[in-house]
Design an enzyme around this catalytic site. Structure first.
Site, PDB file in Angstrom:
ATOM      1  N   SER A   1       0.839  -1.190   0.000  1.00 42.68           N
ATOM      2  CA  SER A   1       0.000   0.000   0.000  1.00 42.68           C
ATOM      3  C   SER A   1       0.882   1.251   0.000  1.00 42.68           C
ATOM      4  CB  SER A   1      -0.946  -0.031   1.210  1.00 42.68           C
ATOM      5  OG  SER A   1      -1.935   0.959   1.090  1.00 42.68           O
ATOM      6  N   ASN A   2       0.333   2.393   0.346  1.00 43.28           N
ATOM      7  CA  ASN A   2       1.105   3.639   0.365  1.00 43.28           C
ATOM      8  C   ASN A   2       0.587   4.550   1.474  1.00 43.28           C
ATOM      9  OD1 ASN A   2      -1.015   5.505  -0.777  1.00 43.28           O
ATOM     10  ND2 ASN A   2      -0.911   3.970  -2.392  1.00 43.28           N
ATOM     11  N   ARG A   3       1.144   5.727   1.561  1.00 45.15           N
ATOM     12  CA  ARG A   3       0.906   6.615   2.703  1.00 45.15           C
ATOM     13  C   ARG A   3      -0.317   7.527   2.581  1.00 45.15           C
ATOM     14  NH1 ARG A   3       5.152   6.544   6.075  1.00 45.15           N
ATOM     15  NH2 ARG A   3       7.105   5.658   5.301  1.00 45.15           N
ATOM     16  N   SER A   4      -1.146   7.339   1.576  1.00 46.73           N
ATOM     17  CA  SER A   4      -2.320   8.218   1.450  1.00 46.73           C
ATOM     18  C   SER A   4      -3.283   8.020   2.616  1.00 46.73           C
ATOM     19  CB  SER A   4      -3.052   7.935   0.128  1.00 46.73           C
ATOM     20  OG  SER A   4      -4.278   8.637   0.102  1.00 46.73           O
TER      21      SER A   4
ATOM     22  N   ALA B   1      -4.480   7.456  -4.372  1.00 45.38           N
ATOM     23  CA  ALA B   1      -3.129   6.971  -4.665  1.00 45.38           C
ATOM     24  C   ALA B   1      -3.278   5.471  -4.940  1.00 45.38           C
ATOM     25  CB  ALA B   1      -2.207   7.241  -3.496  1.00 45.38           C
TER      26      ALA B   1
END
Ligand code: PMT
Length: 229
Positions: free
Chosen positions: A34-37, A101
């Site tokens: 996943s990512n930091r959004s 994102a």
């Protein structure tokens, strides 16, 4: 033209479809990429669109945010789920705003069982996810006014303008990421908005403020676009 403050009827009668937050791409039943959004930027835009009188449908990845008043929320997890949720609803939308994102890649084959640590190295094979924004922009019938975001760590304007042209977007909002104080996770952001023949800088401010400024600008550009067709 003034794009602030936002009139409460600017988007009356229109449906705005948005994506927000990160996606999660499963590796096995307990792990994901996943990512930091956080979803903050997208939720702020959704809230502002509802305040401007639109019907708002917000397709959100996993985030810890309350649904803004008057917004219909559709929860998804992966990029493929987000793609399907958008494609099911886009025909009835006049404006599409991609703030999510979205993970560009997912595991070629997510394991049905927890991956065991038996070896010293582990190679993951990833495959491309659908580009939701590009697919919407390429629709041949009922294509909405299509707005993308561009998250870049460097050469922000160069890459944003390239994305706008390549994906055939009506408007793109570029932000710098990978620096403290704006972009992912932060409460604040700054946007450089580009369209064919124009641009506007929305200076560093709370994402709620930027959401309203961006929606006012989108409403103005949408009127031009729909009037010209
Ligand atoms: O959620 P926050 O913590 O508030 O952070 C806000 C944000 C930094 C996530 C937001 O402002 C932002 O920049 N969103 C876009 C993030 C991104 O993935 O940008 P990109 O340059 O990789 O993608 C370009 C555009 O294509 C984006 O509109 C994205 O939603 C869209 N896209 C990308 C890949 C994909 N498979 N499908 C898409 O629709």
């Amino acid at each position: 033209a003034a794009c602030w403050p936002l009139a409460p009827h600017d988007l009356q009668g229109l449906t705005v479809l948005l994506t927000a937050g990160p996606t999660r791409e499963a590796l096995d039943p307990v792990r994901f990429i996943s990512n930091r959004s956080t979803g903050r930027m997208g939720f702020a835009v959704a809230a502002a669109a509802a305040q401007a009188g639109a019907r708002v449908v917000l397709v959100s990845g996993p985030v810890h945010l309350p649904t803004p008043p008057g917004v219909e929320r559709v929860n998804v997890e992966s990029a493929v789920e987000m793609y399907e949720a958008v494609m099911q609803r886009v025909q009835h939308s006049q404006i599409f705003i991609a703030t999510a994102a979205v993970a560009d890649y997912r595991a070629a084959a997510a394991s049905g069982q927890k991956i065991k640590k038996t070896r010293d190295t582990l190679i993951l094979e990833l495959v491309r996810n659908p580009d939701i924004l590009a697919e919407v922009a390429a629709l041949r019938s009922s294509r909405p006014f299509t707005v993308g975001f561009a998250a870049e760590t460097h050469d922000v304007l160069h890459y944003a303008e390239d994305k706008r042209r390549r994906k055939n977007l009506d408007l793109i909002a570029a932000n710098q990421v990978g620096v403290a104080g704006s972009g992912f996770e932060s409460e604040q952001n700054a946007l450089h908005v580009l369209w064919e023949g124009g641009e506007k800088v929305l200076a560093l401010a709370d994402k709620t403020v930027l959401g309203r400024q961006l929606v006012a600008l989108i409403a103005e550009r949408y009127r031009q676009w729909s009037g010209a067709r």
